[in-house]
Scaffold this active site. Structure first.
Site, PDB file in Angstrom:
ATOM      1  N   GLU A  91      26.055  -2.802 -19.277  1.00 50.31           N
ATOM      2  CA  GLU A  91      27.022  -3.424 -18.380  1.00 50.31           C
ATOM      3  C   GLU A  91      26.488  -4.761 -17.872  1.00 50.31           C
ATOM      4  O   GLU A  91      25.302  -4.895 -17.567  1.00 50.31           O
ATOM      5  CB  GLU A  91      27.304  -2.513 -17.183  1.00 50.31           C
ATOM      6  N   LYS A 100      25.170   0.498 -25.248  1.00 52.12           N
ATOM      7  CA  LYS A 100      26.057  -0.323 -24.417  1.00 52.12           C
ATOM      8  C   LYS A 100      25.377  -0.648 -23.096  1.00 52.12           C
ATOM      9  O   LYS A 100      24.759   0.226 -22.478  1.00 52.12           O
ATOM     10  CB  LYS A 100      27.384   0.391 -24.138  1.00 52.12           C
ATOM     11  N   GLU A 147      36.918  -3.874 -19.003  1.00 55.89           N
ATOM     12  CA  GLU A 147      37.433  -2.783 -18.168  1.00 55.89           C
ATOM     13  C   GLU A 147      38.153  -3.308 -16.937  1.00 55.89           C
ATOM     14  O   GLU A 147      37.626  -4.134 -16.191  1.00 55.89           O
ATOM     15  CB  GLU A 147      36.296  -1.845 -17.739  1.00 55.89           C
ATOM     16  N   ASP A 149      25.383   4.988 -23.964  1.00 57.45           N
ATOM     17  CA  ASP A 149      25.571   4.177 -22.757  1.00 57.45           C
ATOM     18  C   ASP A 149      24.273   4.150 -21.949  1.00 57.45           C
ATOM     19  O   ASP A 149      23.809   5.197 -21.485  1.00 57.45           O
ATOM     20  CB  ASP A 149      26.696   4.797 -21.927  1.00 57.45           C
ATOM     21  N   ASP A 191      28.089   7.024 -19.617  1.00 56.40           N
ATOM     22  CA  ASP A 191      27.468   7.545 -18.396  1.00 56.40           C
ATOM     23  C   ASP A 191      28.529   8.119 -17.460  1.00 56.40           C
ATOM     24  O   ASP A 191      28.204   8.720 -16.433  1.00 56.40           O
ATOM     25  CB  ASP A 191      26.610   6.493 -17.700  1.00 56.40           C
ATOM     26  N   SER A 192      29.797   7.990 -17.852  1.00 57.35           N
ATOM     27  CA  SER A 192      30.889   8.670 -17.149  1.00 57.35           C
ATOM     28  C   SER A 192      30.693  10.179 -17.151  1.00 57.35           C
ATOM     29  O   SER A 192      31.327  10.893 -16.362  1.00 57.35           O
ATOM     30  CB  SER A 192      32.234   8.326 -17.804  1.00 57.35           C
TER      31      SER A 192
END
Length: 275
Positions: free
Chosen positions: A115, A113, A182, A83, A44-45
């Site tokens: 978070e 993925k 991270e 993501d 999602d970056s």
């Protein structure tokens, strides 16, 4: 042969480092895939490096599916991880499973993925129960940037460090096949990596992780808005692009491009009939 979640586990078991990068489109995915990378994260970056957002919070499921489809089409070797964007899994377990399923069914991703630590354990269990592999992500989790007060290193005090170790164990128990660590201290990532049997993938987490991941625009010096401390430049592609564009502009202005070899031909007798 396509890398799988089993490949990641086998690499950890052998003590061989896992390599991952991000990709967001077909052409870059094809280049990265052909280099022998183990995995590609459609992160999602992309909200920041591709769409120009201040952070990742504005990225939608449609954004992610669109880019994931392109990356999958450009790969034949790498494990492709989609993501899950902000609010695609936080609202309910149903939404988490449904949206994870869209990554697999519609976009062709091989895993997703999420978070978060203990707070997303039930969501991970449900997604894994639906036969979808899940990569966890703890430490600095960009979707929680407003809670953290910015992009800051996590786990520097005892309380938070212990929480991260516990979160990693909970994610493994929930069924995650690997965990991204991270922006946490290197020695903490070593403890976490030794405390769980599944692979850890570091980004700003030091050399003791079982693998590494970077945003490709960062490691190729293509993103100038900011450069995290943990990024090493493996090639100044940004400057090469600017130099190439500048040369193109110069040659067009001076009528040096296109040259004769770049032009298509037509018989003179045909041309003469056009006047």
């Amino acid at each position: 042969m396509r890398n799988t979640v089993s490949t990641f586990q086998e690499l950890k078991n052998k003590g061989e480092k896992i390599t991952m990068l991000t990709a967001y489109d077909y052409s870059m995915a094809k280049l990265i895939d052909s280099s022998g990378i183990n995995g590609i994260l459609v992160g999602d970056s992309l909200g920041m490096v591709c769409l120009g957002y201040e952070n990742t919070l504005s990225v939608t499921m449609e954004d992610m599916l669109h880019h994931t489809k392109a990356v999958v089409r450009g790969t034949s070797n790498a494990l492709v991880v989609g993501d899950m964007p902000f609010m695609s899994y936080q609202t309910s377990i149903y939404d988490a499973v449904y949206n994870a399923g869209r990554f697999i069914k519609e976009a062709g991703a091989h895993a997703v993925k999420l978070e978060g630590g203990a707070t997303v354990a039930e969501e991970i269990k449900a997604i894994v129960k639906a036969q979808i592999p899940v990569m966890g992500h703890i430490g600095l989790t960009p979707q929680s940037v407003n809670m953290f007060g910015g992009f800051k290193v996590q786990g520097k005090n005892e309380k938070v460090a212990k929480k991260l170790i516990e979160d990693a164990k909970i994610l493994e128990e929930a069924g995650a096949f690997s965990i991204v660590l991270e922006c946490i201290p290197e020695k903490l990532s070593k403890i976490i990596s030794e405390s769980i049997s599944i692979p850890t993938i570091g980004i700003g987490a030091g050399k003791y992780c079982d693998g590494q991941i970077l945003v490709y625009q960062d490691m190729l010096s293509m993103f100038s808005d900011f450069k995290p401390k943990f990024v090493k430049s493996f090639g100044n592609i940004g400057e090469s692009i600017k130099d190439g564009v500048s040369q193109y502009i110069k040659e067009v202005k001076e009528v040096k491009f296109p040259e004769e070899k770049h032009a298509f031909k037509i018989d003179d007798d045909v041309i003469n009939k056009l006047y």
